[in-house]
Design a protein around this motif. Sequence first.
Motif, PDB file in Angstrom:
ATOM      1  N   SER A  71       0.741  -1.184  -0.158  1.00  0.00           N
ATOM      2  CA  SER A  71       0.150  -0.224   0.085  1.00  0.00           C
ATOM      3  C   SER A  71       0.933   1.184   0.185  1.00  0.00           C
ATOM      4  N   VAL A  72       0.561   2.370  -0.596  1.00  0.00           N
ATOM      5  CA  VAL A  72       1.220   3.480  -0.751  1.00  0.00           C
ATOM      6  C   VAL A  72       1.085   3.992   0.784  1.00  0.00           C
ATOM      7  N   ILE A  73       2.236   4.176   1.413  1.00  0.00           N
ATOM      8  CA  ILE A  73       2.470   4.494   2.950  1.00  0.00           C
ATOM      9  C   ILE A  73       1.608   5.649   3.466  1.00  0.00           C
ATOM     10  N   THR A  74       1.314   6.772   2.548  1.00  0.00           N
ATOM     11  CA  THR A  74       0.810   7.811   2.982  1.00  0.00           C
ATOM     12  C   THR A  74      -0.865   7.522   3.100  1.00  0.00           C
ATOM     13  N   SER A  75      -1.329   6.587   2.426  1.00  0.00           N
ATOM     14  CA  SER A  75      -2.782   6.168   2.552  1.00  0.00           C
ATOM     15  C   SER A  75      -2.883   5.373   3.833  1.00  0.00           C
ATOM     16  N   LEU A  76      -2.126   4.967   4.668  1.00  0.00           N
ATOM     17  CA  LEU A  76      -2.346   4.015   5.629  1.00  0.00           C
ATOM     18  C   LEU A  76      -2.495   5.188   6.953  1.00  0.00           C
ATOM     19  N   PRO A  77      -3.445   4.545   7.762  1.00  0.00           N
ATOM     20  CA  PRO A  77      -3.506   5.404   8.937  1.00  0.00           C
ATOM     21  C   PRO A  77      -2.338   5.372   9.825  1.00  0.00           C
ATOM     22  N   SER A  78      -2.064   6.464  10.589  1.00  0.00           N
ATOM     23  CA  SER A  78      -0.621   6.674  11.374  1.00  0.00           C
ATOM     24  C   SER A  78      -0.521   5.550  12.310  1.00  0.00           C
ATOM     25  N   LYS A  79      -1.608   5.116  13.018  1.00  0.00           N
ATOM     26  CA  LYS A  79      -1.290   4.037  14.009  1.00  0.00           C
ATOM     27  C   LYS A  79      -1.025   2.632  13.253  1.00  0.00           C
ATOM     28  N   GLU A  80      -1.550   2.535  12.198  1.00  0.00           N
ATOM     29  CA  GLU A  80      -1.223   1.347  11.442  1.00  0.00           C
ATOM     30  C   GLU A  80       0.083   1.109  10.984  1.00  0.00           C
ATOM     31  N   VAL A  81       0.598   2.381  10.504  1.00  0.00           N
ATOM     32  CA  VAL A  81       2.232   2.386  10.005  1.00  0.00           C
ATOM     33  C   VAL A  81       2.817   2.069  11.268  1.00  0.00           C
ATOM     34  N   ALA A  82       2.519   2.537  12.349  1.00  0.00           N
ATOM     35  CA  ALA A  82       3.620   2.570  13.636  1.00  0.00           C
ATOM     36  C   ALA A  82       3.417   1.492  14.219  1.00  0.00           C
ATOM     37  N   ARG A  83       2.529   0.335  13.962  1.00  0.00           N
ATOM     38  CA  ARG A  83       2.428  -1.014  14.410  1.00  0.00           C
ATOM     39  C   ARG A  83       3.475  -1.766  13.717  1.00  0.00           C
ATOM     40  N   ARG A  84       3.742  -1.144  12.672  1.00  0.00           N
ATOM     41  CA  ARG A  84       4.416  -1.892  11.312  1.00  0.00           C
ATOM     42  C   ARG A  84       6.015  -1.430  11.409  1.00  0.00           C
ATOM     43  N   LEU A  85       6.108  -0.281  11.728  1.00  0.00           N
ATOM     44  CA  LEU A  85       7.319   0.362  11.427  1.00  0.00           C
ATOM     45  C   LEU A  85       7.790   1.386  12.381  1.00  0.00           C
ATOM     46  N   GLY A  86       8.891   1.283  13.101  1.00  0.00           N
ATOM     47  CA  GLY A  86       9.433   2.038  14.073  1.00  0.00           C
ATOM     48  C   GLY A  86      10.557   2.971  13.564  1.00  0.00           C
ATOM     49  N   LEU A  87      10.742   4.163  14.009  1.00  0.00           N
ATOM     50  CA  LEU A  87      11.474   5.353  13.812  1.00  0.00           C
ATOM     51  C   LEU A  87      12.453   5.626  14.744  1.00  0.00           C
ATOM     52  N   LEU A  88      13.641   5.526  14.625  1.00  0.00           N
ATOM     53  CA  LEU A  88      14.644   6.594  15.732  1.00  0.00           C
ATOM     54  C   LEU A  88      15.143   7.538  14.887  1.00  0.00           C
ATOM     55  N   PRO A  89      14.719   8.774  14.995  1.00  0.00           N
ATOM     56  CA  PRO A  89      14.963   9.803  14.422  1.00  0.00           C
ATOM     57  C   PRO A  89      16.378  10.547  14.676  1.00  0.00           C
ATOM     58  N   GLN A  90      17.016  11.255  13.705  1.00  0.00           N
ATOM     59  CA  GLN A  90      18.330  11.912  14.213  1.00  0.00           C
ATOM     60  C   GLN A  90      18.000  12.770  15.469  1.00  0.00           C
ATOM     61  N   SER A  91      17.176  13.486  15.719  1.00  0.00           N
ATOM     62  CA  SER A  91      17.047  14.162  16.860  1.00  0.00           C
ATOM     63  C   SER A  91      15.412  14.373  17.397  1.00  0.00           C
ATOM     64  N   SER A  92      15.323  14.399  18.738  1.00  0.00           N
ATOM     65  CA  SER A  92      13.852  14.100  19.088  1.00  0.00           C
ATOM     66  C   SER A  92      13.834  15.267  20.230  1.00  0.00           C
ATOM     67  N   ILE A  93      12.502  15.658  20.555  1.00  0.00           N
ATOM     68  CA  ILE A  93      12.234  16.559  21.439  1.00  0.00           C
ATOM     69  C   ILE A  93      11.627  15.879  22.721  1.00  0.00           C
ATOM     70  N   VAL A  94      12.398  16.016  23.914  1.00  0.00           N
ATOM     71  CA  VAL A  94      12.036  15.389  25.133  1.00  0.00           C
ATOM     72  C   VAL A  94      10.936  16.442  25.853  1.00  0.00           C
ATOM     73  N   PRO A  95       9.911  15.721  26.014  1.00  0.00           N
ATOM     74  CA  PRO A  95       8.720  16.621  27.004  1.00  0.00           C
ATOM     75  C   PRO A  95       9.442  16.744  28.176  1.00  0.00           C
ATOM     76  N   ASP A  96       9.025  18.054  28.742  1.00  0.00           N
ATOM     77  CA  ASP A  96       9.628  18.488  29.976  1.00  0.00           C
ATOM     78  C   ASP A  96       9.283  17.553  31.201  1.00  0.00           C
ATOM     79  N   GLY A  97      10.339  17.139  31.846  1.00  0.00           N
ATOM     80  CA  GLY A  97      10.188  16.588  33.245  1.00  0.00           C
ATOM     81  C   GLY A  97       9.749  14.939  33.311  1.00  0.00           C
ATOM     82  N   ILE A  98       9.506  14.439  31.862  1.00  0.00           N
ATOM     83  CA  ILE A  98       9.351  13.015  31.696  1.00  0.00           C
ATOM     84  C   ILE A  98      10.529  12.261  32.067  1.00  0.00           C
ATOM     85  N   THR A  99       9.992  10.975  32.641  1.00  0.00           N
ATOM     86  CA  THR A  99      11.050  10.081  33.278  1.00  0.00           C
ATOM     87  C   THR A  99      11.459   9.151  32.081  1.00  0.00           C
ATOM     88  N   VAL A 100      12.361   8.523  32.264  1.00  0.00           N
ATOM     89  CA  VAL A 100      12.886   7.445  31.333  1.00  0.00           C
ATOM     90  C   VAL A 100      11.490   6.254  31.093  1.00  0.00           C
TER      91      VAL A 100
END
Length: 274
Positions: A71-100
């Motif tokens: 399927s064209v990946i842009t046609s799939l729901p976001s959660k469906e993509v996230a259940r099949r494919l995980g991404l570790l981006p180059q840089s990520s924003i950490v929510p303030d105060g969140i624990t590990v």
Amino acid sequence: MGFNGTDARLHGSGLTLGYGEREIAADLSITIPDRSFTVIIGPNACGKSTTLRALARMLKPSAGSVYLDGSVITSLPSKEVARRLGLLPQSSIVPDGITVADLVSRGRYPHQRLMRQWSRDDEAAVGAAMAATDVRDLADRPVDELSGGQRQRVWLAMVLAQQTSILLLDEPTTFLDIAHQIEVLDLCAELHEQGRTLVAVLHDLNQACRYATHLLVMRDGRIVAEGDPREIVTAELVAEVFELRCEIIEDPQTGTPLIVPEARRRVPSAAAAS
């Protein structure tokens, strides 16, 4: 010298990629072999991370399409993509105060539904991800108090907690010292051996050759070579892509190509010559 076929779970065809008016790649086709550990290498600004972002549906091509499971990946729901494919981006924003522990737990979000409560499976997945990345002792620490290397391992744990069969990793060894770089790449190799498909952008040529089962070599927004590192990595290729003169020898530990840059020729000083 390449891998062909559009029956692979993840592939792109005729991609034009860029940011605004700046075009990074045009008419790019890329196939990720199923169950491979694919590593993308190339000089700075050649399109490695841009290509990975397109494969992850983080960047919409201005032409062409990326396909996930037919399927064209842009046609799939976001959660469906996230259940099949995980991404570790180059840089990520950490929510303030969140624990590990809380951040890693967010990796289970794609598996949550309106009426579904936190389960033993979720708990087990988070625990296994934290153990694999050696961050269990940091569970109660705020993420914004950690070192860069510790944060990188925490983000990797969150991606592992998604339990996807495809993992995309954009420079996963950023901020890590050499020992932790090898730990992370060894972990990636273990995940690959367990049946996952991995795609990673790396800068270190020797690490890429050591860990990749499939190497994609990019320059100027196009793929110039791909295949098993043992078959495609030559001194001529390194010179063409990286403008680096070198010798290729066999890695004594793995038998994979080992790039040895040509040494600078020193001019004897006047004192030494006298």
